[in-house]
Write an enzyme that holds these catalytic residues in place. Structure first.
Site: not given
Lengths: 457, 457
Positions: B277, B328
């Site tokens: 991230h 993800d």
């Protein structure tokens, strides 16, 4: 489009969202079609019927693509390199270069293939914001509307209902005449534009609308002429507005008003007007658009591609502006992606979820777009145009969708590639994922696009 | 995965990008495969050969999905409603509810279908950030790694090479123990985590890596234990970092450091580490990551879905951090969409184009991801793993692509739906758009996901 078959047809949708504000998805809905319109809708019609076309998956009203420049599809993948990668304005130079290479024959081939791509993605109606009017030198063609005619023919052959938004484009900027490749966009003045636009002959299923290119390209007096022309015909009116900060700054410097403020002062706003983009707005601009019930067409995949920024979509809805969506430059042709991007891009800049519900986004992509294009429809009920689209629920993208979140799954995960059936005005245009009339849309796209770049120096 | 066929196979790619920094696309490239590796690459091999498999379209090295929580695919379309639409943290509650309903059998069925979805989208290797270790009460299963074993089996059956990133997850927050659904994520302490991770048995083609869930979930002393474990095995180490501002604030309040600062102080950064991230970073954080050559895994479709914000991808590259991408939460499984989103989301927030070239994005999606997962590959050259993917250039999305901008067209317009052939370690996994081993991935997804929600109150 060829006339719709006069015989009756019956379709049994495994699951259907019938349009409107309710998010309810119903099972086994029988849609009876007659002369291009929906004749009857039977709920819970039972799983098996003879003589019906079964639509496996989720059927929804036909999608409306409210803002298209069909020819810009040829630029897909071609503007990310060094020469045109900077910003909107350098991208525009590449677009002008392409525009200069088009003639009626090439525009017909290109637009037909692009409208075919739209049909495959579930689009039943398109608004073409058309300004390629004249020959590259600016001289009118012998047949003054031959370019618009090519678009009408292209849409007809591709099975997409066209609203031809004939665009008034008179100057290159607040203090500049049309120059170079822009010359073919312009009529002598707004009255000359109106006279030419009056001459367009189109079939019954085509809507003629008007467009003002932008506050850069049309002065306030001329805007009023266009407004009157549209009002006189009950035609929709579209206008690009505030896609770029530079437009706002130039407008303020030249007129002391924002673009939306100038449109309001020129009488352009109102419920039959659609402003396109509306990316960089002041609070007053949002209030003006909402109070006048002016429609807003967002083109988020293009706005993301061109680094325009993220418009205030939720605030516009709250203020009173109905939304619709357009694929504009056709970086992507996928109204599900346009719809979700409106929510997702606001998530990125606000760091919050929940700005728009799935059903609101789907209404904008269907009925909202139809209204913007001067059409009824966008809802599956007796009397409405028989425009509907079926999305498979067994693809890797859509599989596993469950009843309570079915519309969420559709909006946030489906793709144009999941569209299996499209019926437009009662005519099957896409069957089992293949275009009925054009056969091989990919081939048609390549045939139309490749020659446009082979001749470049 | 079943062992690769020992016989030699030959593939003739109509067009191929061979990986690496060059954007050149070559014509008629013959790829010879032996025992799962590329034995020879012949350029300009001529258009016709006997005994070869012809790959029409553009062939590229296999894609690597560097960050996956396979089970979260079941939430697609299910978190946009009222109860979980607020932000990341309310989304997390929905995710915890799902996590509590999984057992080894259900995880196997779900992960196998999700890895099948990945294979269809051209993904040859995946990193599974795995923390569903124990039974819902927190008690270890009789076979301590039965959940990890389910993931290993799932990847093998789906034909995707797995890096199992066994995740250390010890507390619920800086000042909170694990609670409720989190209990099954946790080992007693980092040494207990290491002992359990030592016991995982995997086939040769699986890589075992380590993960620190986050600075919230693992204290600095325990991070050092995980770091040592990974170093001792030459294993990759992954860690979530700064996805949410609230994590940064809590970390600063508890430790006086940013999450990246705390990772640095704990010895976690470095070229075998991947931070996932990296959305909300300070200038110092960016400099620390770059100076240590720490890899950064961006998950832009999830970060957009969860309203995380837009990370400083271009600044991280400039500082020295190689990028890779992950799907993800699997809101979308499409590495082309992840790749373009890195550029497009930076366009949205900067209002400029040109932050990342297509070839840089493709390198991140191939070789960058493979390195992050502790693997070689991502380039088509003799000795490399025979992982490659063919994308059709005749779909409505890809048709009309031209030679100079072919990689731009691929990155900015192609979809997982355009993948026709996937070869992983020399074995054909996807042929003509269909999965060879799983037959119907959509059906497998629905079969795995539907029961997880039918039982809910």
């Amino acid at each position: 489009m060829r006339p719709a078959p006069s015989g009756a047809h019956r379709y049994l949708a495994e699951l259907a969202w019938l349009g409107g504000p309710s998010p309810v998805v119903e099972k086994e809905v029988l849609l009876e079609v007659h002369n291009g319109r929906i004749a009857a809708v039977t709920h819970q019609a039972g799983p098996r019927r003879d003589g019906v076309v079964r639509l496996a998956g989720l059927t929804i009203p036909g999608l409306a693509n409210a803002h298209s420049h069909a020819f810009q599809r040829a630029l897909r993948g071609r503007t990310h390199g060094r020469t045109s990668n900077g910003d909107f304005w350098s991208w525009r130079d590449a677009m002008y270069g392409l525009a200069a290479r088009l003639d009626p024959e090439r525009l017909l081939a290109l637009a037909r293939a692009v409208y075919g791509e739209m049909a495959l993605a579930g689009i039943c109606a398109v608004g073409e914001f058309h300004y390629l009017h004249h020959s590259p030198s600016g001289r009118p063609y012998g047949e003054a509307n031959v370019m618009g005619g090519a678009l009408v023919q292209a849409a007809s052959e591709a099975g997409v209902r066209l609203t031809l938004l004939d665009t008034c484009y008179l100057r290159g900027g607040f203090d500049r005449p049309l120059d170079g490749p822009q010359k073919r966009f312009g009529d002598r003045d707004a009255h000359a534009w109106a006279r030419r636009a009056d001459l367009i002959e189109v079939p019954d299923d085509t809507v003629i609308g008007a467009a003002i290119h932008s506050v850069r390209a049309v002065d306030p007096g001329s805007m009023e002429v266009v407004r009157e022309w549209a009002d006189g015909r009950g035609a929709p009116l579209h206008v690009h507005v505030s896609e770029q900060r530079a437009e706002n700054e130039a407008c303020l410097a030249a007129t002391g008003r924002t673009p939306v403020g100038l449109l309001e002062a020129s009488g352009v706003l109102g419920p039959t007007t659609t402003v396109v983009h509306a990316t960089h707005l002041s609070g007053d601009d949002i209030a003006r658009l909402g109070a006048s019930s002016t429609r807003v067409c967002l083109c988020p995949t293009t706005e993301r591609d061109l680094a325009d920024g993220v418009g205030p979509a939720a605030a516009l809805v709250t203020a009173g502006s109905p939304l619709c969506f357009g694929s504009d430059s056709h970086a992507v042709v996928d109204l599900f992606e346009e719809a979700r991007a409106v929510e997702l891009d606001e998530r990125l800049v606000t760091e919050r979820r929940g700005h728009h519900s799935a059903v609101d986004l789907l209404q904008a992509a269907t009925a909202g777009g139809m209204r913007s294009l001067g059409r009824s429809g966008g809802v599956l009920e007796p009397g409405a145009p028989a425009d509907f689209v079926t999305v498979r629920l067994d693809s890797p993208r859509t599989a596993g969708a469950g009843a309570p979140g079915l519309l969420d799954h559709l909006v946030f995960a489906a793709s144009g590639a999941d569209v299996t059936h499209v019926v437009t005005e009662g005519r099957p245009v896409v069957v089992d994922g293949a275009h009925v009339g054009l056969v091989d849309v990919g081939h048609a796209l390549a045939e139309a696009i490749t020659p446009l770049f082979e001749e470049q120096p």
